[in-house]
Design an enzyme around this catalytic site. Structure first.
Site, mmCIF file in Angstrom:
data_model
loop_
_atom_site.group_PDB
_atom_site.id
_atom_site.type_symbol
_atom_site.label_atom_id
_atom_site.label_comp_id
_atom_site.label_asym_id
_atom_site.label_seq_id
_atom_site.Cartn_x
_atom_site.Cartn_y
_atom_site.Cartn_z
ATOM 1 N N GLU A 80 -0.414 -8.736 -6.795
ATOM 2 C CA GLU A 80 -1.108 -7.441 -6.298
ATOM 3 C C GLU A 80 -0.605 -6.493 -5.557
ATOM 4 O O GLU A 80 -0.758 -5.605 -6.228
ATOM 5 C CB GLU A 80 -2.624 -7.999 -5.323
ATOM 6 N N ASP B 89 0.209 -2.927 -6.603
ATOM 7 C CA ASP B 89 -0.308 -1.710 -6.060
ATOM 8 C C ASP B 89 0.679 -0.653 -6.205
ATOM 9 O O ASP B 89 0.543 0.299 -6.402
ATOM 10 C CB ASP B 89 -0.552 -2.156 -4.845
ATOM 11 N N ASP C 164 -9.179 -6.152 -6.063
ATOM 12 C CA ASP C 164 -7.658 -7.277 -5.953
ATOM 13 C C ASP C 164 -7.214 -7.433 -7.374
ATOM 14 O O ASP C 164 -5.925 -7.190 -7.672
ATOM 15 C CB ASP C 164 -7.552 -8.017 -5.131
ATOM 16 N N GLU D 245 -5.226 -4.817 -9.437
ATOM 17 C CA GLU D 245 -3.603 -4.508 -8.801
ATOM 18 C C GLU D 245 -3.223 -5.583 -9.371
ATOM 19 O O GLU D 245 -1.930 -5.546 -10.236
ATOM 20 C CB GLU D 245 -3.767 -3.975 -7.778
#
Length: 219
Positions: free
Chosen positions: A38, A42, A110, A113
């Site tokens: 994640e 991101d 979440d 990502e």
């Protein structure tokens, strides 16, 4: 439907299993959770979004930042994941599964990502970029408004140019226990949007949404 049918490619990497493994499951079965993927996803998502806005618009830095923030926020990521159906493949611990973790906004957001991170490591930057274009940037291109708190979004856009925003009730109708309010959103005393509902707050949200829909980021 298999996960890779949703993603549009095939792979034998176990990265995708990790990308869909919540910490509650990881703790129960002593495996890795999606948190590291994640983190990586991101950064890649922000890079691709930033590159798209820089290359395809002539917006100033402030406006690009605002638009990017709205399309990588938790609400937006949740919408992307749900539209794809990624939540159906989540691995959750017993307690989290019993409490409906596969529909919780923070968790579902979440994994969009973490999937981006997995694609990047497995297939490379271009495949990750294609995935983001198909599932996230298409919403910028079509100027979709994905978010429930339209008042906050409108306020942020107006503040960028230091303009005034107010909501005015222009009519009330119906009995006291079931009133209907009609509200207008005014920017610098000019009406940009209208909305009606059985509460002032909801009418204001609808007026803000109307202003955003009509203005298409040109407020």
């Amino acid at each position: 439907m298999k996960l890779f049918d949703l993603l549009g490619f095939e792979s034998d990497s176990n990265l995708y299993e990790t990308a869909l493994t919540h910490s509650s499951y990881a703790n129960e079965f002593n495996v890795e959770s999606y948190e590291r993927l994640e983190y990586l996803g991101d950064a890649i998502l922000e890079l691709v979004m930033s590159d798209y806005l820089y290359s395809n618009t002539d917006y100033k830095e402030g406006k690009m930042t605002k638009i990017r923030a709205e399309y990588v926020c938790e609400d937006a990521l949740y919408e992307y994941s749900m539209k794809l159906g990624l939540n159906k493949f989540l691995k959750l611990g017993h307690g989290e599964a019993m409490s409906g973790g596969n529909l919780k906004k923070a968790i579902v957001a979440d994994i969009f990502e973490s999937i981006v991170g997995a694609i990047y490591l497995d297939k490379g930057y271009l495949e990750a970029k294609n995935f983001i274009y198909k599932n996230a940037i298409e919403h910028i291109i079509s100027e979709d408004i994905l978010f429930k708190d339209y008042k906050s979004l409108l306020q942020e856009l107006v503040q960028t140019d230091k303009r005034s925003l107010e909501y005015v009730v222009i009519s009330e109708s119906g009995p006291a226990h079931n009133k209907n309010f009609e509200v207008v959103a005014k920017i610098d005393n000019i009406i940009y949007g209208k909305g009606s509902a059985h509460s002032k707050k909801e009418a204001e949200q609808k007026a803000a949404k109307d202003a955003l829909d009509k203005s298409r980021w040109k407020i």
